[in-house]
Design a protein around this motif. Structure first.
Motif: not given
Lengths: 314, 281
Positions: B90-91, B55, B94-96, B98, B58-64, B105
């Motif tokens: 995290g942002t 998967v 995520a931004f990178e 995206f 993009i479905h999860k959008l989760s970050l450790d 974004f």
């Protein structure tokens, strides 16, 4: 075998259906009739996975206003959720809630259970095959609080951030997976918006899961030219709500089943209150005891008569 | 726990001070022996519910996010800061991601849609912020005023001190000068007196005689000694008068006739009575 099996089933069942529908007429979409070939192409492109999570959010009767507001906040954060009527607390044991979730066609459930008007428990459940987790909720701040000044689009997909100690242990891993599924808004959900302007924080501190929700804000004039310098100017403003989850137990089934995990450090709030009361109850007895001890002491070692006692009397 | 619950019932305004209390939950010091931990079962369940491996993110959008150091729970500031940095990190990541995927974004500035908090609520938030700012400003102003007052007081005190010092110095210098003159042997008494008077006129420590006419130049009492006997006479007179007519206080009751005063004929002349009788006859 909740989700996986379901998919396999649908995949297995789907092809004959398609053949049948081809005989009748293609599926209708907003833009017109859907082409079969297009449908197939799309499916392969997204690797056949579609997140169809639907969360039922409900609470027990006699819930506190603050906790009810917390629930409503959660509802406003999750566009893929369905809010339902309050459920009688006594009847919450298993069957009724399971039935309810099934009725609503949900695949998971958040159940806010309030006891004695003061203790809030949160059930986080995957339906119908479990697992389910029971949390004690602490440190609740709702979104209505005026000091939380952020705001974001309702229904935009949040970015979920986890602290890395979620990978430490098996139960944390399970919890992380459940949180991702329940709190993550499905991609292309019809109520979701195509932008991302808030972040959820799930962090384990002191064996509790702390939740925070921040708005991503960038200076106004720089929103357009983000690719260049915007990253440094990015700031976060808290939107709320805040809460802290203390996992109590993890069960194998949904709303029940075999216990897989038990928090070894957990003391129920009832016990804490009882302890407090006991402490207070001892106070008077201690006082009386001290008094008698003093008296005994005075009796046993009496003062010698003062030789100067009547010096000034004459 | 108890504290937290009390706080729950109280209004939300009192958040700041109650924040430190809220996480005072009690826990066992050592883990309970008989607690269940079914690792296989947990992992099994995890396998059951988890999404397929392939998967997309993009479905999860989760970050450790790596938590650098242990966070102290009871230190509110440190804890919140840890959460904030986690979110910020995290942002950024995520931004990178995206960016690399070429997906939108942030919300463009001309995209308006329903927000989580209503406008009326945001007005309230803004009002509170403004009120807070105003309060701070007012406090600042008050503090400044207080400071200024204190400063002016100090300056005033300094000035007074200086003035008295100056006065003292002047007197001292005059004394010194006089002594010097005495030692060196002065020319004549008359001139000396004159000089003294000169000084007394010019300097602060004696009032000028001009204000009190009729006082002899050598009179050290300032003319009071001379006026004494006259004053005494005047005073006697005054006393007599006031014993007769009364001085101060309410006169109305004293002037009224009472039974005694009507029968008292001392003030009248006998002759007058007789005269009247005669006239009647």
């Amino acid at each position: 075998m909740g989700k996986k099996r379901k998919q396999r089933e649908t995949e297995v069942v789907a092809p004959p259906k398609k053949d049948m529908s081809a005989e009748e007429r293609p599926k209708r979409t907003l833009l017109g009739w859907k082409d079969k070939s297009e449908e197939v192409g799309k499916e392969s492109d997204s690797s056949g996975f579609r997140n169809k999570e639907k969360v039922l959010v409900t609470c027990s009767r006699r819930i506190n206003f603050r906790y009810r507001h917390l629930m409503l906040n959660v509802v406003s954060l999750l566009p893929h959720c369905k809010k339902d009527n309050k459920v009688e607390s006594k009847a919450s044991k298993g069957a009724t809630l399971n039935e309810l979730v099934e009725l609503k066609g949900g695949s998971s459930c958040l159940f806010f259970e309030c006891r004695k008007h003061k203790d809030l428990y949160l059930w986080m459940v995957k339906c119908p095959n479990g697992p389910s987790v029971k949390f004690l909720v602490n440190a609740v701040h709702t979104m209505e609080e005026l000091k939380l000044t952020g705001n974001h689009l309702s229904g935009s997909r949040p970015i979920l951030t986890f602290s890395d100690n979620f990978d430490k242990d098996a139960h944390w891993k399970l919890l992380k997976e459940m949180i991702i599924q329940i709190f993550g808004v499905p991609k292309e959900h019809r109520k979701s918006k195509p932008y991302h302007d808030h972040v959820f924080v799930f962090s384990i501190v002191d064996d509790h899961i702390w939740f925070r929700n921040y708005q991503i804000s960038v200076p106004h004039n720089e929103a357009d030219k983000l690719p260049r310098g915007g990253l440094e100017n990015m700031t976060l403003v808290e939107v709320g709500p805040r809460f802290c989850l203390n996992p109590i137990k993890i069960f194998g089934g949904s709303f029940g089943g075999p216990t897989l995990y038990e928090n070894p450090f957990y003391i129920s709030p009832n016990q804490i209150r009882a302890l407090d009361k006991k402490k207070k109850a001892g106070k008077y007895a201690k006082k009386v005891k001290a008094k008698t001890r003093r008296k005994m002491h005075e009796l046993s070692n009496q003062l010698e008569p003062d030789e100067f006692a009547d010096m000034w009397k004459e | 726990m108890e504290d937290g619950n009390i706080e729950d019932h109280s209004e939300e305004a009192s958040q700041s001070e109650s924040e430190s209390e809220e996480d005072g939950d009690v826990r066992l010091t050592e883990p309970a022996k008989n607690s269940i931990y079914n690792r296989e079962g947990l992992l099994d369940k995890l396998g059951d519910i988890s999404w397929p491996e392939n998967v997309g993110w993009i479905h999860k959008l989760s970050l450790d996010i790596n938590q650098e150091q242990e966070v102290d729970v009871n230190d509110d500031l440190a804890r919140e800061l840890a959460f904030y940095t986690q979110a910020l990190e995290g942002t950024r990541q995520a931004f990178e991601k995206f960016q690399s995927m070429g997906l939108p974004f942030l919300r463009p500035s001309d995209y308006y849609a329903e927000m989580v908090k209503t406008d009326s609520h945001m007005v309230k938030v803004k009002g509170r912020l403004l009120a807070e700012k105003k309060k701070i400003e007012e406090a600042e102003e008050r503090r400044k005023a207080r400071e200024a007052k204190r400063l002016s007081k100090e300056i005033q005190a300094q000035k007074l001190k200086e003035r008295t010092k100056q006065k003292k110095d002047e007197i001292e210098s005059v004394k010194k000068w006089r002594k010097q003159r005495q030692q060196s042997g002065f020319a004549g008494g008359e001139r000396d007196v004159e000089m003294d008077l000169d000084f007394e006129d010019g300097k602060v420590f004696e009032k000028s005689d001009k204000k009190r006419p009729g006082v002899a130049p050598g009179d050290r009492s300032g003319g009071k000694a001379k006026r004494g006997p006259i004053n005494r006479k005047k005073q006697q007179k005054r006393e007599q008068r006031s014993s007769k007519f009364g001085s101060g206080g309410r006169k109305a009751l004293k002037k009224q006739n009472s039974a005694e005063t009507t029968n008292d004929l001392r003030g009248f002349n006998r002759a007058d009575f007789t005269g009247n009788k005669k006239r009647k006859r």
